[in-house]
Design a protein around this motif. Structure first.
Motif, PDB file in Angstrom:
ATOM      1  N   THR A   1       8.353   4.722   0.841  1.00  0.00           N
ATOM      2  CA  THR A   1       7.352   3.653   1.241  1.00  0.00           C
ATOM      3  C   THR A   1       7.005   4.273   2.697  1.00  0.00           C
ATOM      4  O   THR A   1       5.606   4.298   3.069  1.00  0.00           O
ATOM      5  CB  THR A   1       7.911   2.660   1.384  1.00  0.00           C
ATOM      6  OG1 THR A   1       8.640   2.050   0.285  1.00  0.00           O
ATOM      7  CG2 THR A   1       6.747   1.566   2.001  1.00  0.00           C
TER       8      THR A   1
ATOM      9  N   ASN B   1       4.585   7.160   1.963  1.00  0.00           N
ATOM     10  CA  ASN B   1       3.567   6.754   1.357  1.00  0.00           C
ATOM     11  C   ASN B   1       2.420   6.242   2.659  1.00  0.00           C
ATOM     12  O   ASN B   1       1.371   6.470   2.448  1.00  0.00           O
ATOM     13  CB  ASN B   1       3.704   5.808   0.268  1.00  0.00           C
ATOM     14  CG  ASN B   1       4.124   6.536  -0.989  1.00  0.00           C
ATOM     15  OD1 ASN B   1       3.834   7.636  -1.155  1.00  0.00           O
ATOM     16  ND2 ASN B   1       4.654   5.639  -1.961  1.00  0.00           N
ATOM     17  N   GLN B   2       3.238   5.463   3.517  1.00  0.00           N
ATOM     18  CA  GLN B   2       2.539   4.976   4.483  1.00  0.00           C
ATOM     19  C   GLN B   2       1.730   5.932   5.436  1.00  0.00           C
ATOM     20  O   GLN B   2       0.724   5.992   5.913  1.00  0.00           O
ATOM     21  CB  GLN B   2       3.054   3.852   5.446  1.00  0.00           C
ATOM     22  CG  GLN B   2       3.617   2.850   4.692  1.00  0.00           C
ATOM     23  CD  GLN B   2       4.651   1.689   5.377  1.00  0.00           C
ATOM     24  OE1 GLN B   2       5.131   2.197   6.378  1.00  0.00           O
ATOM     25  NE2 GLN B   2       4.442   0.542   5.050  1.00  0.00           N
ATOM     26  N   LYS B   3       2.561   7.018   5.726  1.00  0.00           N
ATOM     27  CA  LYS B   3       2.144   8.138   6.429  1.00  0.00           C
ATOM     28  C   LYS B   3       0.646   8.868   5.729  1.00  0.00           C
ATOM     29  O   LYS B   3       0.027   9.472   6.366  1.00  0.00           O
ATOM     30  CB  LYS B   3       3.177   9.320   6.781  1.00  0.00           C
ATOM     31  CG  LYS B   3       2.879  10.158   7.765  1.00  0.00           C
ATOM     32  CD  LYS B   3       3.982  11.033   8.234  1.00  0.00           C
ATOM     33  CE  LYS B   3       3.657  12.111   9.056  1.00  0.00           C
ATOM     34  NZ  LYS B   3       4.546  12.937   9.665  1.00  0.00           N
ATOM     35  N   LEU B   4       1.157   8.992   4.508  1.00  0.00           N
ATOM     36  CA  LEU B   4       0.126   9.613   3.661  1.00  0.00           C
ATOM     37  C   LEU B   4      -1.159   8.963   3.564  1.00  0.00           C
ATOM     38  O   LEU B   4      -2.419   9.494   3.826  1.00  0.00           O
ATOM     39  CB  LEU B   4       0.370   9.851   2.332  1.00  0.00           C
ATOM     40  CG  LEU B   4      -0.524  10.718   1.455  1.00  0.00           C
ATOM     41  CD1 LEU B   4      -0.769  11.964   2.029  1.00  0.00           C
ATOM     42  CD2 LEU B   4      -0.115  10.542  -0.202  1.00  0.00           C
ATOM     43  N   VAL B   5      -1.118   7.443   3.641  1.00  0.00           N
ATOM     44  CA  VAL B   5      -2.261   6.576   3.573  1.00  0.00           C
ATOM     45  C   VAL B   5      -3.044   6.758   5.151  1.00  0.00           C
ATOM     46  O   VAL B   5      -4.210   6.894   4.969  1.00  0.00           O
ATOM     47  CB  VAL B   5      -1.835   5.323   3.602  1.00  0.00           C
ATOM     48  CG1 VAL B   5      -3.145   4.447   3.638  1.00  0.00           C
ATOM     49  CG2 VAL B   5      -1.405   5.067   1.906  1.00  0.00           C
ATOM     50  N   LYS B   6      -2.262   6.668   6.057  1.00  0.00           N
ATOM     51  CA  LYS B   6      -2.752   6.998   7.390  1.00  0.00           C
ATOM     52  C   LYS B   6      -3.384   8.458   7.446  1.00  0.00           C
ATOM     53  O   LYS B   6      -4.493   8.406   8.072  1.00  0.00           O
ATOM     54  CB  LYS B   6      -1.901   6.712   8.634  1.00  0.00           C
ATOM     55  CG  LYS B   6      -1.160   5.513   8.698  1.00  0.00           C
ATOM     56  CD  LYS B   6       0.097   5.226   9.666  1.00  0.00           C
ATOM     57  CE  LYS B   6       0.549   4.169   9.708  1.00  0.00           C
ATOM     58  NZ  LYS B   6       1.695   4.280  10.873  1.00  0.00           N
ATOM     59  N   THR B   7      -2.860   9.367   7.027  1.00  0.00           N
ATOM     60  CA  THR B   7      -3.531  10.659   7.188  1.00  0.00           C
ATOM     61  C   THR B   7      -4.762  10.708   6.268  1.00  0.00           C
ATOM     62  O   THR B   7      -5.707  11.211   6.931  1.00  0.00           O
ATOM     63  CB  THR B   7      -2.472  11.831   6.458  1.00  0.00           C
ATOM     64  OG1 THR B   7      -1.526  11.788   7.229  1.00  0.00           O
ATOM     65  CG2 THR B   7      -3.141  13.080   6.603  1.00  0.00           C
ATOM     66  N   LEU B   8      -4.741  10.360   5.076  1.00  0.00           N
ATOM     67  CA  LEU B   8      -6.020  10.344   4.328  1.00  0.00           C
ATOM     68  C   LEU B   8      -7.134   9.226   4.922  1.00  0.00           C
ATOM     69  O   LEU B   8      -8.569   9.663   4.846  1.00  0.00           O
ATOM     70  CB  LEU B   8      -5.685   9.654   2.828  1.00  0.00           C
ATOM     71  CG  LEU B   8      -5.031  10.564   2.006  1.00  0.00           C
ATOM     72  CD1 LEU B   8      -4.564   9.990   0.762  1.00  0.00           C
ATOM     73  CD2 LEU B   8      -5.615  11.802   1.932  1.00  0.00           C
ATOM     74  N   PHE B   9      -6.805   8.425   5.490  1.00  0.00           N
ATOM     75  CA  PHE B   9      -7.592   7.235   6.198  1.00  0.00           C
ATOM     76  C   PHE B   9      -8.318   8.137   7.590  1.00  0.00           C
ATOM     77  O   PHE B   9      -9.311   8.078   7.766  1.00  0.00           O
ATOM     78  CB  PHE B   9      -6.892   6.055   6.857  1.00  0.00           C
ATOM     79  CG  PHE B   9      -7.882   5.010   7.739  1.00  0.00           C
ATOM     80  CD1 PHE B   9      -8.838   4.291   6.950  1.00  0.00           C
ATOM     81  CD2 PHE B   9      -7.689   5.206   8.996  1.00  0.00           C
ATOM     82  CE1 PHE B   9      -9.542   3.591   7.686  1.00  0.00           C
ATOM     83  CE2 PHE B   9      -8.417   4.298   9.698  1.00  0.00           C
ATOM     84  CZ  PHE B   9      -9.421   3.278   8.875  1.00  0.00           C
TER      85      PHE B   9
ATOM     86  N   THR C   1     -10.784  10.723   6.211  1.00  0.00           N
ATOM     87  CA  THR C   1     -11.751   9.856   5.638  1.00  0.00           C
ATOM     88  C   THR C   1     -12.857   9.413   6.859  1.00  0.00           C
ATOM     89  O   THR C   1     -13.987   9.566   6.933  1.00  0.00           O
ATOM     90  CB  THR C   1     -11.544   8.550   4.908  1.00  0.00           C
ATOM     91  OG1 THR C   1     -10.722   9.097   3.661  1.00  0.00           O
ATOM     92  CG2 THR C   1     -12.720   7.905   4.353  1.00  0.00           C
TER      93      THR C   1
END
Length: 122
Positions: free
Chosen positions: A9, A12-20, A23
């Motif tokens: 988890t 995944n949170q770190k990945l979401v922040k990176t993709l954000f 973007t």
């Protein structure tokens, strides 16, 4: 106690922040061009100077420069694989194998990169 679910988890949170981040950077760097295109569409008489177009183009290039930097800073696995990709093959042999003739400046750059890779491995 180590919980694999919690670790996944967090990853995944770190990945979401990176993709954000990537973007948002893309939106910021491409927005000026879109604004200019909309202006030109609705107001064709608007004069856009060459300097403004140059700055807009530089923003687009800046986006391409920033993406690997962000990934490199935020993802250790990406950093490791990027180094492996650059250093895996003996850099000096790549142009020869591809049948490419390099000018003296490029030969110098390839030699420097190959030296840094051998120093890093050794």
């Amino acid at each position: 106690m180590f919980n694999p679910s919690t670790a996944r988890t967090e990853m995944n949170q770190k990945l979401v922040k990176t993709l954000f981040m990537v973007t948002i950077l893309s939106l910021i760097s491409w927005l000026p061009l879109q604004v200019i295109l909309i202006l030109l569409y609705y107001y064709p008489n608007v004069k856009i100077t060459a300097n403004i177009l140059l700055i807009v183009r530089l923003f687009q290039y800046f986006n391409s420069l920033l993406n690997p930097i962000v990934y490199n800073l935020r993802m250790p696995d990406f950093r490791k694989e990027m180094i492996n990709l650059i250093c895996a093959c003996c850099i000096k042999d790549i142009p020869k194998r591809a049948g490419i003739r390099l000018n003296s400046e490029l030969r110098w750059l390839v030699g420097v990169l190959a030296f840094k890779c051998t120093v890093r491995k050794g």
